[in-house]
Scaffold this motif. Structure first.
Motif, short mmCIF file in Angstrom:
data_model
loop_
_atom_site.label_atom_id
_atom_site.label_comp_id
_atom_site.label_asym_id
_atom_site.label_seq_id
_atom_site.Cartn_x
_atom_site.Cartn_y
_atom_site.Cartn_z
N HIS A 288 0.83 -1.21 0.00
CA HIS A 288 0.00 0.00 0.00
C HIS A 288 0.86 1.26 0.00
O HIS A 288 0.45 2.30 -0.52
CB HIS A 288 -0.95 0.01 1.21
N TYR A 291 1.98 1.71 -3.63
CA TYR A 291 0.90 2.34 -4.38
C TYR A 291 0.90 3.85 -4.17
O TYR A 291 0.66 4.63 -5.10
CB TYR A 291 -0.45 1.77 -3.94
N ASP A 292 1.14 4.27 -2.94
CA ASP A 292 1.13 5.71 -2.64
C ASP A 292 2.30 6.42 -3.32
O ASP A 292 2.14 7.54 -3.83
CB ASP A 292 1.19 5.92 -1.13
N LYS A 295 1.25 6.87 -6.83
CA LYS A 295 0.22 7.90 -6.91
C LYS A 295 0.82 9.30 -6.84
O LYS A 295 0.44 10.20 -7.61
CB LYS A 295 -0.80 7.71 -5.79
N SER A 298 2.72 10.02 -10.16
CA SER A 298 1.76 10.22 -11.25
C SER A 298 1.06 11.57 -11.12
O SER A 298 0.88 12.29 -12.11
CB SER A 298 0.73 9.08 -11.24
N SER A 299 0.67 11.92 -9.90
CA SER A 299 0.02 13.21 -9.68
C SER A 299 0.98 14.36 -9.97
O SER A 299 0.59 15.39 -10.55
CB SER A 299 -0.48 13.30 -8.23
#
Length: 413
Positions: A288, A291-292, A295, A298-299
């Protein structure tokens, strides 16, 4: 010791292939404070601040015992105490108050004779000095240890029976560092607990980290060129983005100054900095958390892309080049999945549609690269390259490669 990357054990280490390592014996080869001397808010060890003199002396004796054990496993006269670990120093004041007291207590109790260095180091050392330092200074001190030992070779002496015995300092004399060859991985820190896979785990996150770094590098270059373009060539004010600002009063007059996170690249710079953590790009974080990381990167790319695309559109919109065709200039972040809405929509209704692809080389030298773009397979395509020096287009080689779409991505071309 010295870690030599050369594969042959007989190869002598050289400056270009060797790395000094000096944590042997420190906290059992790891990093962190000695047992019972972690003063961080995350630790349960009793702090030194507030202790009576007798209790402080007892704790200082325990600390010097730990230092003595580490010194017995280390060559030379300098050892490194790593007084910290992961996630610590959030309340640094607490740490430093206790460290300051510990440093003072060691010096005081050794000076007044209530503690003796020989009790912890035998006849090897007759004094101890604890101080704040840096990796650079520690390495410099270890180098001095090596140079001093070469100038003063090991000697022997005789005991009362006439037998030759080695001086107490001789076995610690670093006339030559131990040389380790080969890799450090995999290694185990408990039964059936192996650390490995740093260079092969979570390939997608590693790839995204590379893409994000490359995009940030190119974006900052384009931003600089954009400022030169508008200020020198176009004699126009530099386009501004919507910035976060704060009001600062100077002599009663409010002044608008950019906030520390006002840069359009801030979110990407922040994400790329976080991604350098040894449990991020290395792939050793929990799922997890990985994943962050993805993220955040990507952001950040999305935020930086909005700024770069808007300004590229202003620079490139030239009637001689595109005739306004770059009005819908956009970035395709999913090319690795052969997904690009621009190229997909361009050929849905009109077989004679033209699309423009902007390719930017952020390196300081020329390069050759195969450009991949998702398109429909039942259409004939021709590719051209624009030459701004002569204001003309020239044909370039292009090949249609079928996409097997093993991942069954519905949106893929």
């Amino acid at each position: 010791g010295i870690w030599s990357s050369k594969t042959s054990p007989s190869s002598s280490p050289s400056a270009s292939s060797s790395v000094f390592w000096g944590l042997t014996g420190s906290n059992r080869g790891n990093y962190g404070a000695p047992d019972n001397f972690c003063f961080d808010s995350l630790c349960a060890d009793e702090p030194l601040v507030g202790l009576s003199e007798d209790d402080l002396r007892t704790r200082t004796r325990g600390f010097l015992n730990s230092v003595g054990i580490q010194a017995s496993q280390t060559k030379g006269r300098n050892i490194l105490l790593t007084m910290g670990s992961d996630f610590q120093y959030a309340q640094a004041r607490k740490n430093y108050q206790n460290l300051d007291l510990l440093i003072d207590a060691v010096g005081q109790f050794l000076r007044d004779g209530t503690l003796n260095a020989s009790d912890f180091f035998g006849d090897r050392f007759d004094s101890v000095r604890i101080f704040y330092s840096t990796p650079e200074r520690y390495t410099s001190c270890k180098h001095a240890d090596l140079m001093n030992s070469k100038q003063r070779p090991n000697t022997v002496k005789r005991d009362t029976s006439g037998y030759e015995v080695e001086e107490s300092d001789a076995k610690f004399n670093p006339q030559n560092w131990a040389v380790k060859t080969g890799d450090f991985f995999p290694y185990a820190d408990c039964d059936h607990c192996y650390w490995t896979g740093y260079f092969s785990s979570r390939q997608s996150l590693k790839r995204l980290e590379r893409v994000g770094s490359s995009f940030l590098h190119a974006a900052t270059q384009i931003d600089s060129m954009m400022k030169l373009y508008f200020s020198w060539y176009k004699n126009e004010p530099i386009p501004r983005v919507k910035e976060r600002v704060k009001i600062k009063s100077t002599l009663g007059k409010p002044t608008r100054v950019p906030s520390w996170n006002s840069s359009p690249f801030y979110s990407l710079e922040d994400a790329m900095g976080v991604a350098q953590h040894h449990d991020a790009v290395a792939g050793t974080a929990k799922q997890h958390v990985a994943y962050d990381y993805a993220k955040l990167i990507s952001s950040g790319i999305s935020d930086a892309n909005a700024f770069v695309t808007a300004n590229l559109r202003r620079i490139l919109l030239s009637a001689s080049v595109s005739g306004g065709a770059l009005d819908d200039l956009s970035y395709c972040p999913l090319l690795n999945e052969t997904v690009c809405e621009v190229s997909k929509q361009a050929f849905e209704n009109d077989d004679n549609e033209a699309i423009y692809v902007f390719v930017y080389n952020a390196l300081a030298h020329m390069r050759s690269e195969a450009i991949s773009l998702p398109v429909y397979e039942d259409v004939t395509y021709e590719a051209y390259q624009y030459n701004s020096h002569v204001d003309s287009w020239s044909h370039v080689q292009a090949t249609l490669v079928p996409n097997m779409n093993y991942a069954q991505v519905a949106e893929a071309a």
